[in-house]
Design an enzyme around this catalytic site. Structure first.
Site, mmCIF file in Angstrom:
data_model
loop_
_atom_site.group_PDB
_atom_site.id
_atom_site.type_symbol
_atom_site.label_atom_id
_atom_site.label_comp_id
_atom_site.label_asym_id
_atom_site.label_seq_id
_atom_site.Cartn_x
_atom_site.Cartn_y
_atom_site.Cartn_z
ATOM 1 N N PHE A 1 -26.736 38.247 -29.888
ATOM 2 C CA PHE A 1 -27.618 37.371 -29.112
ATOM 3 C C PHE A 1 -26.810 36.330 -28.372
ATOM 4 C CE2 PHE A 1 -27.627 33.432 -31.627
ATOM 5 C CZ PHE A 1 -27.135 33.875 -32.847
ATOM 6 N N CYS A 2 -27.388 35.888 -27.261
ATOM 7 C CA CYS A 2 -26.799 34.783 -26.505
ATOM 8 C C CYS A 2 -27.930 33.805 -26.237
ATOM 9 C CB CYS A 2 -26.149 35.291 -25.222
ATOM 10 S SG CYS A 2 -27.332 36.086 -24.128
ATOM 11 N N GLN A 3 -27.864 33.061 -25.148
ATOM 12 C CA GLN A 3 -28.899 32.053 -24.931
ATOM 13 C C GLN A 3 -30.187 32.674 -24.404
ATOM 14 O OE1 GLN A 3 -28.581 29.113 -26.071
ATOM 15 N NE2 GLN A 3 -30.496 28.251 -25.315
#
Ligand SMILES: Cc1cc2nc3c(=O)[nH]c(=O)nc-3n(C[C@H](O)[C@H](O)[C@H](O)COP(=O)(O)OP(=O)(O)OC[C@H]3O[C@@H](n4cnc5c(N)ncnc54)[C@H](O)[C@@H]3O)c2cc1C
Length: 829
Positions: A520-522
């Site tokens: 996951f990222c932002q």
């Protein structure tokens, strides 16, 4: 000559007035009678809240068509104050009560069109019939509410100036906003754990956050158990035990179809309690049509019966009924529930089915989330929108969409509404060619973007996962956060491992091959890139759609503040009346500044100007879209002795409440002996070496060191390899001309076409002096803060992604705060 066809219409507003006007356009011959029990016809119900709020000051603007104008232009026999009491189907007459003359008569019809609407639900709770407990449907309701609000004027902080709105649907939300706009302290009570029931809960989180930011006392998962008057004021008791004193109550808990007349006449009523009609708007009696809020429609996506009280469908159905009543063959092709609502500075829109409706209907679906900018990020005023797209997992057909944001929500929902109506798929969204220029959108519009993400998923270019997967990972799964360190510091998913995307290729060995990685990222983009890297290296991977932002929304984590507020409210009021929290606030917000679109140092300058004009103890609320402002603000408050009362980031706009401190508190802070600051203006190799040697030395001696990079100094912080970022041609050219990172810098003097620099580097190696890139890494390791000046980044077209991991962004105020409390401040230029 035979008798003229007699069309009698019951209800003279949205559906009824549309039917009357259309019938006349279809036939000059027909006799058209419009019966309305109220005083007005064809008024703008949707505008009622905004007149209470003073946003539409001229009441007359709500009267779209007067009875006289309708008579004159359309030759319609308009009879107001005329209530239809009964339908005599065998005789084909309706019994009308002429309220003005208090007499009854029978009105014959050839065709009857019913458009009686829906009535607001009044719950059977004690006190719901009090004269200051209102529902809002008619102009008369509106006038009564407005009179109470107007009368409360001037009694600031009195409960007379507080209102309780019950129900968080669109009417409740609109009333909340307009009453707050009028200066009332508003408590919004909602039975469910979310407002705006038709949307999914995670999409309502930004609304909750925003309502609280606006000072609304939001009471979710609460119901009203009693309303009573005590010493001239109302008290609203909630299921939580809390008692809220107020001057008026608005009940907006929903509407139910006015189907009594039809039911008593033996017309078929459906399972949702609306009048059943076919696709020609014909009821179970072929001579009686029914339209609008009173009827049951078929849901466009799900095909099941639904009651969807909206003005657009009512107007279109009115036209269709009129055409068919005059022998035409117009078909109403279902309702898709496209709706939008303004909630202070946000808009929330939806079309098609929500996830919960799809689940209820047992329909298969997949979903993606995107959080793009409302228009090109580099053009002022862009804010983040959150878009959820639901689609068929087999063929990609679009099933529903929801969108929340400050700007551009309407157009995205409308595009998607058209797409659903046209039966389009997510692959079609990829192809849509939409209007673009920087102030309006992006070359890849959020709608295209949602299409790309959804279609990539269906093409299996990337596998996605959802929030529940992250909350409960299996033993063979590993959560991987690929964001930068500063982002992770703001919060991450518990149990995740952190490897920034740019380091991933070099650190693949750290990942176990036998586990599935949930990356996951932002917002989902870097997570997707990570998945592409991992899957091509033989590591099973899925990407969290919508990233940490969606995770936060789903868990209601958007900021800590609301939770504190909620706990406080749940704890209070078990026994007695509590004043409204807004009334209780210590710092009064006396000024608001909209600094959206301004770059550093614009917002901080505006804040300073406003603070100069207010008294200690008073506060300013500022709205800013410049991402560096958050860091600036803390420093500024620290330096000026102001207090940061509230800070919320929502859709790219930071809203902060800053209270002015007492003069004694406002003196400059005492210099701290171990703090050092360096301004690095130059990217010359020798100057940069000197700067990092000093910084490393100072850090080694226990100093707290901040290096502030501006103009050419920023080049030292660039990645050595090009990073794919969106840039204009000029920005790109500028980027080519400037040195890409510390290793590409040259001596300020005696460079000799690169020979001088090469010589000094070779001497340094021989003497075991660390190289410049090594010095930078060492500085970061020893805690030196590297701060990139956002204003010059913008001027030079440098994007965050092009800078080394761990570099912070900041503005002038942040630097001055650090420098103000430092005992050494160097300018390397
Ligand atoms: C405050 C408010 C805000 C709204 N905002 C929006 C919005 O932003 N967007 C949106 O899409 N929709 C909105 N709506 C909903 C929208 O107004 C309705 O969907 C639409 O008006 C329905 O049209 P209708 O003709 O079915 O009923 P109505 O417009 O309610 O008209 C029905 C009329 O029939 C009359 N009547 C009923 N029974 C009888 C009888 N027996 N004899 C004579 N007359 C009778 C009633 O007095 C009433 O005037 C809003 C509604 C309200 C109340």
């Amino acid at each position: 000559m035979g008798h003229r066809k007699r069309i009698v219409i019951v209800g003279g507003v949205a559906g009824g007035a549309s039917a009357a006007a259309k019938a006349r356009r279809m036939s000059e011959d027909a006799e058209i009678v419009l019966l309305e029990r109220g005083n007005d016809i064809s008024f703008a119900n949707c505008g009622l809240p905004y007149h209470v709020g003073g946003i539409i000051p001229d009441r007359a603007r709500l009267l779209v068509q007067s009875p006289q104008a309708m008579r004159q232009r359309f030759a319609v026999d308009v009879r107001t104050h005329s209530e239809v009491l009964r339908i005599n189907r065998p005789q084909k007459t309706v019994v009308v009560h002429d309220k003005a003359k208090d007499r009854q008569y029978e009105q014959p019809y050839d065709v009857l069109i019913l458009s009686p609407g829906a009535e607001p639900v009044r719950p059977p709770i004690p006190g719901a019939d009090h004269k200051r407990v209102f529902t809002l449907r008619s102009l008369a309701d509106m006038d009564a509410i407005k009179a109470v609000v107007d009368a409360g004027k001037g009694e600031k902080s009195s409960p007379a100036l507080a209102a309780v709105v019950v129900g968080g649907g669109y009417i409740g939300l609109e009333m909340t906003e307009v009453l707050a706009h009028r200066g009332l302290a508003v408590s919004l009570v909602e039975l469910e754990p979310q407002v705006m029931g038709p949307i999914d809960p995670e999409m309502a989180t930004p609304l909750h956050e925003h309502l609280r930011q606006q000072g609304v006392d939001l009471c979710l998962s609460s119901s009203v158990t009693a309303i009573q008057e005590r010493e001239g004021q109302l008290e609203v008791r909630l299921s939580t035990g809390r008692v809220i004193p107020c001057g008026l109550v608005i009940l907006a808990i929903g509407v139910r179809p006015e189907a009594r007349l039809a039911a008593e006449a033996g017309l078929t009523i459906g399972q949702r309690k609306g009048i059943v009609v076919d696709d020609h708007m014909r009821t179970s009696d072929p001579d009686i049509y029914a339209v609008g809020d009173a009827v049951e429609v078929q849901d466009l996506v799900g095909g099941f019966p639904a009651v969807i009280p909206l003005a657009g469908p009512a107007n279109r159905q009115g036209r269709i009924a009129a055409i068919n009543a005059l022998g035409g063959d117009a078909v109403y092709e279902r309702t898709q529930g496209t709706a939008i609502c303004k909630v202070f500075d946000l808009a929330v829109g939806m079309t098609g089915l929500s996830e919960k409706a799809l689940k209820r209907a047992g329909l298969a679906y997949e979903k993606v989330y995107v959080h793009p900018a409302s228009h090109a990020g580099y053009y002022p005023g862009a804010t983040q929108i959150s878009l959820k797209l639901l689609f068929d997992p087999q063929n990609g057909k679009i099933l529903g969409a929801q969108c929340v944001g400050a700007h551009g929500v309407d157009k995205r929902i409308d595009i998607l509404a058209v797409a659903i109506r046209a039966g389009m798929t997510v692959y079609d969204l990829e192809k849509l060619e939409l209007a673009y220029a920087p102030p309006f959108g992006s070359a890849k519009d959020p709608v295209n973007y949602a299409g790309f993400v959804a279609a990539n998923t269906l093409r299996k270019e990337v596998r996605i996962c959802h929030v529940p997967d992250m909350v409960n990972p299996g033993p063979n799964q590993l959560l991987l956060d690929v964001r930068t360190a500063p982002e992770v510091q703001q919060g991450t998913i518990p149990g995740s491992v952190h490897i920034p995307l740019d380091e991933l290729r070099g650190r693949l060995g750290e990942l176990p091959k036998d586990k599935e990685v949930l990356a996951f990222c932002q917002v989902g983009l870097r997570g997707y890139l990570a998945c592409r890297i991992l899957s091509q290296n033989g590591i099973a991977c899925r990407n969290l759609t919508g990233g940490y932002k969606t995770y936060s929304q789903a868990l209601g984590l958007m900021s800590g503040k609301p939770k504190i507020l909620r706990e406080m409210k749940e704890d209070t009021g078990q026994t007695g009346a509590e004043p409204h929290p807004t009334v209780r606030k210590s710092a009064e917000v006396v000024k608001e500044i909209d600094a959206c679109g301004l770059q550093c140092p614009g917002p901080i300058m505006q804040l300073k100007q406003a603070m100069d004009q207010i008294q200690p103890g008073q506060a300013v609320r500022i709205f800013v879209s410049d991402p560096a402002f958050a860091a600036d603000l803390e420093g500024w408050c620290h330096t000026t002795g102001s207090r940061l009362r509230d800070r919320q980031l929502n859709k790219g706009v930071l809203t902060a409440v800053v209270e002015k401190g007492q003069p004694a508190q406002s003196s400059a802070p005492v210099a701290t002996s171990n703090r050092k600051t360096l301004v690095v203006f130059s990217d010359a190799f020798d100057k940069a070496m000197a700067a990092f040697i000093i910084a490393n030395g100072a850090a080694a001696m226990g100093s707290d060191v901040t290096m502030f990079f501006t103009f050419w100094g920023l080049n030292l912080l660039r990645h050595a390899q090009p990073v794919p970022v969106r840039k204009t041609l000029i920005e790109r050219m500028f980027g080519w001309m400037m040195p890409r990172g510390a290793d590409k810098t040259t001596l300020s003097q005696m460079n000799l076409a690169g020979m001088g620099t090469a010589m000094i580097k070779s001497i340094m190696r021989k003497k075991n002096v660390l190289s410049l890139p090594e010095l930078i890494v060492a500085a970061q390791k020893s805690g030196v803060r590297l701060v990139a000046c956002t204003m010059t980044m913008d001027l030079m077209g440098l994007k965050r992604e092009e800078l080394l991991d761990g570099v912070e962004e900041g503005g002038v105020a942040m630097y001055l705060d650090r420098a103000g409390s430092a005992n050494v401040n160097l300018f390397i230029g």
